[in-house]
Design a protein around this motif. Structure first.
Motif, PDB file in Angstrom:
ATOM      1  N   PHE A 209       0.834  -1.211   0.000  1.00  0.00           N
ATOM      2  CA  PHE A 209       0.000   0.000   0.000  1.00  0.00           C
ATOM      3  C   PHE A 209       0.866   1.258   0.000  1.00  0.00           C
ATOM      4  O   PHE A 209       0.537   2.244  -0.679  1.00  0.00           O
ATOM      5  N   ILE A 210       1.964   1.239   0.752  1.00  0.00           N
ATOM      6  CA  ILE A 210       2.883   2.377   0.756  1.00  0.00           C
ATOM      7  C   ILE A 210       3.390   2.634  -0.666  1.00  0.00           C
ATOM      8  O   ILE A 210       3.401   3.776  -1.155  1.00  0.00           O
TER       9      ILE A 210
ATOM     10  N   ARG B 178       2.016   1.646  -3.474  1.00  0.00           N
ATOM     11  CA  ARG B 178       0.922   2.062  -4.361  1.00  0.00           C
ATOM     12  C   ARG B 178       0.680   3.559  -4.263  1.00  0.00           C
ATOM     13  O   ARG B 178       0.467   4.240  -5.269  1.00  0.00           O
ATOM     14  N   ASP B 179       0.695   4.090  -3.037  1.00  0.00           N
ATOM     15  CA  ASP B 179       0.513   5.533  -2.850  1.00  0.00           C
ATOM     16  C   ASP B 179       1.614   6.314  -3.556  1.00  0.00           C
ATOM     17  O   ASP B 179       1.346   7.340  -4.202  1.00  0.00           O
TER      18      ASP B 179
ATOM     19  N   TYR C 235       0.949   6.179  -7.326  1.00  0.00           N
ATOM     20  CA  TYR C 235      -0.155   7.045  -7.746  1.00  0.00           C
ATOM     21  C   TYR C 235       0.215   8.528  -7.660  1.00  0.00           C
ATOM     22  O   TYR C 235      -0.286   9.346  -8.434  1.00  0.00           O
ATOM     23  N   GLU C 236       1.084   8.884  -6.720  1.00  0.00           N
ATOM     24  CA  GLU C 236       1.543  10.269  -6.639  1.00  0.00           C
ATOM     25  C   GLU C 236       2.254  10.684  -7.925  1.00  0.00           C
ATOM     26  O   GLU C 236       2.139  11.832  -8.369  1.00  0.00           O
TER      27      GLU C 236
ATOM     28  N   LYS D  48      -4.039   7.895 -10.278  1.00  0.00           N
ATOM     29  CA  LYS D  48      -4.771   6.668  -9.959  1.00  0.00           C
ATOM     30  C   LYS D  48      -5.354   5.973 -11.184  1.00  0.00           C
ATOM     31  O   LYS D  48      -5.697   4.792 -11.126  1.00  0.00           O
TER      32      LYS D  48
END
Length: 298
Positions: free
Chosen positions: A102-103, A105-106, A109-110, A114
């Motif tokens: 998840f880290i 993925r964020d 996406y930054e 997304k």
């Protein structure tokens, strides 16, 4: 057109060659032994790890898949033109890979937004081929043209049902890794107890204890018979550690005779399991009852 990338860690026990053939991105678990650092399946094979366990007094350690490894995998999927990425991690109870996914993925996406790549992150809630086999089946479904939503649903269905029974031939490694006490290991070895471990329902537990290696196979097969659902229409997996070739042949023959399934899969136990259970073991993998651990995301 949908293009799906599957991302797993080497603790799933699929081989690098199998994953390359299926288009699965296999991220190596780091193994540290003394002052030497290895990458599972890339710079250290399973047999080499078994040999270290058997000959070294120093217990190897492993480290989780890092956010950097995962971010690199997301970028690779993006560069390959994938529309979806499905990450299946080793049980989050035993590793931080799930949170790291998840880290990463964020961070992805930054940079890309997304809408650039749909990234699905699934906690396998399990170990070894209990998630390796479902990922392999999912990758095959995608290659056969199945769409993302159906691939995802089928994968979760298999993850929720894949289980295993695995006898352990010696308690030395469980004692050495701290899984059991020295006193428990001593008594167990003295009485020649061989625990048959159950992998399922989000955990690893002792199902039964039998006396002597010879009794492990019939007891394990009986447990699979009792808990497998629709046996004739599923794939049965057999995974071997460092055991005698003659005993392997006996296991293969007995499984095919007493567990008549649609197909069979064979592999080797990797470092995540053997580091705690020892290299001398085998496991039988099958589909049983739904563990209901995914009910909230279906």
């Amino acid at each position: 057109m949908e293009k799906i990338k599957f991302i797993v860690d080497t603790a799933c026990d699929l081989t690098k060659e199998e994953c390359e053939h299926m288009g699965i991105d296999l991220l190596p678990v780091t193994i540290i032994h003394g002052e030497t650092v290895y990458q599972e399946q890339y710079t250290m094979g399973k047999e080499q790890f078994w040999k270290i366990l058997a000959t070294s007094k120093e217990q190897p350690t492993t480290s989780q898949i890092t956010p950097q490894q995962l971010l690199a995998a997301y970028n690779k999927a993006f560069d390959e033109g994938c529309t979806h990425a499905i990450v299946v991690t080793i049980n989050s109870k035993g590793s931080g890979m799930y949170n790291n996914a998840f880290i990463s993925r964020d961070l992805f996406y930054e940079e890309h937004g997304k809408d650039s790549l749909h990234i699905e992150i699934l906690d396998s809630h399990t170990y070894s081929y209990c998630y390796g086999m479902p990922v392999m089946w999912a990758a095959q479904n995608a290659k056969n043209g199945m769409g993302y939503e159906q691939v995802r649903k089928t994968l979760i269905g298999h993850l929720s049902r894949c289980q295993a029974y695995a006898p352990i031939f010696t308690l030395k490694y469980a004692r050495r890794s701290g899984r059991i006490s020295g006193a428990t290991a001593f008594v167990g070895e003295m009485l020649d107890f061989k625990p048959v471990m159950y992998v399922g329902q989000g955990d690893v537990t002792t199902s039964i204890k039998v006396r002597g290696i010879a009794n492990t196979l019939p007891k394990t097969i009986q447990l699979v018979k009792e808990h497998a659902i629709d046996l004739k229409n599923q794939c049965i997996g057999m995974a071997f550690g460092d055991i005698d070739e003659k005993f392997k042949e006996t296991i293969r023959a007995r499984v095919r005779e007493e567990l008549p399934a649609a197909s069979y899969f064979e592999g080797k136990i990797g470092c995540a399991i053997s580091n705690n259970a020892g290299p001398q073991m085998f496991g039988i993998f099958f589909l049983g009852e739904d563990n209901h651990l995914y009910d909230d995301i279906l």
